[in-house]
Design a protein around this motif. Structure first.
Motif, short mmCIF file in Angstrom:
data_model
loop_
_atom_site.label_atom_id
_atom_site.label_comp_id
_atom_site.label_asym_id
_atom_site.label_seq_id
_atom_site.Cartn_x
_atom_site.Cartn_y
_atom_site.Cartn_z
N ALA A 244 0.79 -1.23 -0.02
CA ALA A 244 -0.05 -0.03 -0.15
C ALA A 244 0.74 1.18 -0.01
CB ALA A 244 -0.95 -0.10 1.21
N GLU A 247 -2.08 5.43 3.13
CA GLU A 247 -3.03 4.68 4.24
C GLU A 247 -4.41 5.09 3.52
OE1 GLU A 247 -2.48 6.96 7.84
OE2 GLU A 247 -0.45 5.67 8.32
N GLY A 248 -5.46 4.13 3.88
CA GLY A 248 -6.69 4.34 3.35
C GLY A 248 -7.69 3.10 3.57
N TYR A 249 -8.31 2.81 2.78
CA TYR A 249 -9.31 1.63 2.81
C TYR A 249 -9.28 0.70 1.58
CZ TYR A 249 -10.92 4.14 7.08
OH TYR A 249 -10.75 4.99 8.23
N LEU A 250 -9.54 -0.36 1.73
CA LEU A 250 -9.45 -1.37 0.38
C LEU A 250 -10.91 -1.15 -0.25
CD1 LEU A 250 -8.20 -4.78 1.42
CD2 LEU A 250 -7.12 -3.00 -0.52
N GLN A 251 -10.91 -0.75 -1.26
CA GLN A 251 -12.35 -0.30 -2.28
C GLN A 251 -12.67 -1.55 -2.87
OE1 GLN A 251 -12.49 3.56 -4.09
NE2 GLN A 251 -13.91 2.56 -5.70
N GLU A 269 -7.82 -1.83 -5.68
CA GLU A 269 -8.08 -0.29 -5.65
C GLU A 269 -8.22 0.00 -4.06
OE1 GLU A 269 -10.79 1.27 -8.69
OE2 GLU A 269 -11.20 -0.94 -8.99
N LEU A 270 -7.65 1.44 -3.86
CA LEU A 270 -8.05 1.81 -2.62
C LEU A 270 -8.86 2.65 -2.85
CD1 LEU A 270 -4.15 2.26 -1.16
CD2 LEU A 270 -5.74 0.22 -0.82
N ASP A 272 -10.71 6.33 -2.98
CA ASP A 272 -10.02 7.69 -3.25
C ASP A 272 -10.93 8.86 -2.98
OD1 ASP A 272 -11.80 6.92 -5.03
OD2 ASP A 272 -10.53 7.46 -6.73
N VAL A 329 -3.57 4.71 -5.90
CA VAL A 329 -4.37 4.08 -5.34
C VAL A 329 -4.89 2.89 -6.06
CG1 VAL A 329 -5.48 6.25 -4.38
CG2 VAL A 329 -6.64 5.46 -6.52
N LEU A 358 0.01 -6.17 0.08
CA LEU A 358 -1.10 -6.43 -0.51
C LEU A 358 -1.27 -7.80 -1.19
CD1 LEU A 358 -2.17 -2.76 -1.53
CD2 LEU A 358 -2.78 -4.06 0.59
#
Length: 472
Positions: A244, A247-251, A269-270, A272, A329, A358
């Motif tokens: 990754a 920092e974020g969330y898995l989309q 995809e993260l 966005d 992302v 990932l």
């Protein structure tokens, strides 16, 4: 007239005859034992025998399988080539075939099968007598005595000669056996031992023990290729872990382990949304600073123009940073290959940290093998050594490998200290996949089988002894 294997006691014999026989025996054994080597001993023996018995020629032959090898003649040079006299050799072989003393003309009347002896007598004239040399109940050689003229061999003379040879023959045989190769001596000892075993009830046990002893000797002396084994796994020669980048969330997750991918294919995809909002905010700020800069130039306010120009440059830089983060992302495949790790299908919507792994993609064009070798065996492993690999998925197919690199750092695996050895595959197989596991065997030179089997035990004993006593 059989050749005795032991000296009989004849109470009717005169004391003077017994003394003369023992004198002959002592003289013959002295000549045999004093010589340096079998050939001189055999030549001295037949010469002494010819002189004492008044023979024109005395010859000695040693049994070799079912034939006779002539080794000495009287009044000849030690080691002289006497093997060309086929008539003499045939007469000796005839004696072995009969298994008894053969004399022509026979002192007791009609002769036994003595065609070769008759030919020998016709050639030289006179008489010939051949006596079997015995050792432990087995015929080991033949003595052939020849006289020319009318002086024949008498019965009493032959019996006395048989008694002498039954005592001197084993000495000659032992002198001959001492000069044979080690393998021939071992084979002769085993044959005698088995022959003795046939006389009792323990023949099968003796035979089994002899076979076990032979196998043990072969294992202790015969060198064989030695191999060092260890658990092995197949990996792609090129392997890339995708992490990754923010920092974020898995989309969204588009692949799972085992899927084949192509270069540039979207994998993960993260989310966005936050970046898109920040991008819009920065676009608005950039427009404001650019408009303020234009108004300040129109008013001729140079100080405000410089301030708004700097703020516009800052907003533009932040906008470019957000744009680059938006590009990251989407995680794409760097090359054609297969996903070997990273099952995120059940983690959609979960938060991820910067740098978190990932998925892992491995190339399918070339493979490498990682072998875990125990620290006790690593000293025998070196680059360029070859070996073989058997995989659990392909147990009947053996693949050739060659060591490329030996890791200098040990790792702990399954509670053991091991070194990872990298090897390349010398062959190809269409059924290979990254992640397959099996067992690899690497060549470690040649050593006796017994040494290979007992190496671990000896090393353990040596280390234990040193830990207790401090002895090297």
């Amino acid at each position: 007239m059989a050749a005795p294997d032991s000296l009989p006691v004849d109470s009717a014999a005169s004391p003077a005859a017994g003394v003369r026989m023992f004198e002959h025996l002592a003289a013959l054994q002295a000549r045999v034992l004093a010589a340096d080597g079998f050939a001189p001993a055999a030549c001295a023996f037949v010469t002494e025998l010819a002189e004492r018995l008044g023979c024109d020629r005395v010859s000695l032959g040693v049994r070799h399988r079912d034939a006779v090898e002539l080794v000495a003649v009287s009044h000849g040079q030690p080691g002289a080539n006497v093997a060309n006299d086929r008539e003499l050799a045939s007469a000796m072989e005839e004696t072995l075939a009969n298994g008894v003393t053969v004399c022509v003309p026979d002192c007791d009347g009609p002769s036994r099968i003595a065609a070769a002896h008759s030919g020998l007598v016709r050639r030289f004239g006179g008489s010939a007598c051949s006596i079997v040399l015995m050792h432990r109940g087995k015929a080991v050689g033949v003595i052939c005595l020849e006289r020319r003229g009318r002086n024949r061999f008498e019965r009493a003379e032959i019996e006395q000669l048989e008694h002498l040879l039954c005592l001197v023959g084993p000495v000659l045989h032992l002198r001959w056996l001492d000069e044979q190769p080690l393998g021939a001596r071992i084979a002769a000892a085993v044959r005698v031992w088995l022959a003795l075993g046939k006389q009792g009830d323990g023949y099968i046990k003796r035979l089994g023990f002899a076979a076990a002893l032979l196998l043990l000797a072969l294992a202790a002396l015969m060198p064989a290729p030695s191999y060092i084994g260890g658990r092995a796994r197949v990996e792609g020669s090129v392997q890339r872990a995708l992490v990754a980048s923010l920092e974020g969330y898995l989309q969204a997750v588009h692949v799972r382990p085992g899927d084949r991918v192509t270069s540039g294919q979207l994998l993960v995809e993260l989310a966005d949304r936050d970046l898109r909002l920040e991008q819009r905010k920065l676009v608005g700020q950039l427009d404001q600073h650019e408009n303020a800069y234009a108004h300040a130039i129109a008013r001729g306010d140079r100080a405000q123009a410089v301030v708004h120009m700097a703020r516009a440059a800052e907003a533009k830089a932040q906008l470019e940073l957000v744009g680059s983060r938006l590009e990251r992302v989407q995680i794409v495949a760097p090359f054609d290959g297969m996903v070997v790790a990273g099952d995120l299908s059940q983690s959609v919507g979960a938060p991820v940290e910067l740098g978190a792994p990932l998925v892992t993609v491995a190339s399918e064009e070339r493979f490498r093998v990682i072998v875990r070798v125990d620290e006790r065996d690593i000293a025998a492993i070196a680059p360029a050594r070859e070996g073989s690999l058997a995989l659990s998925a392909l147990p009947w197919e053996s693949l050739s490998i060659r060591v490329v690199r030996v890791s200098p750092i040990a790792v702990v695996a399954d509670g053991e200290n091991v070194f990872e050895v990298e090897a390349e595959l010398l062959g190809t197989s269409g059924e290979l996949r990254p992640g397959l596991q099996g067992v690899a065997k690497i060549e470690a030179g040649k050593r006796p089988l017994l040494a290979s089997w007992s190496r671990r035990a000896l090393d353990w004993a040596r280390l234990t002894l040193w830990s207790w006593t401090g002895w090297p």
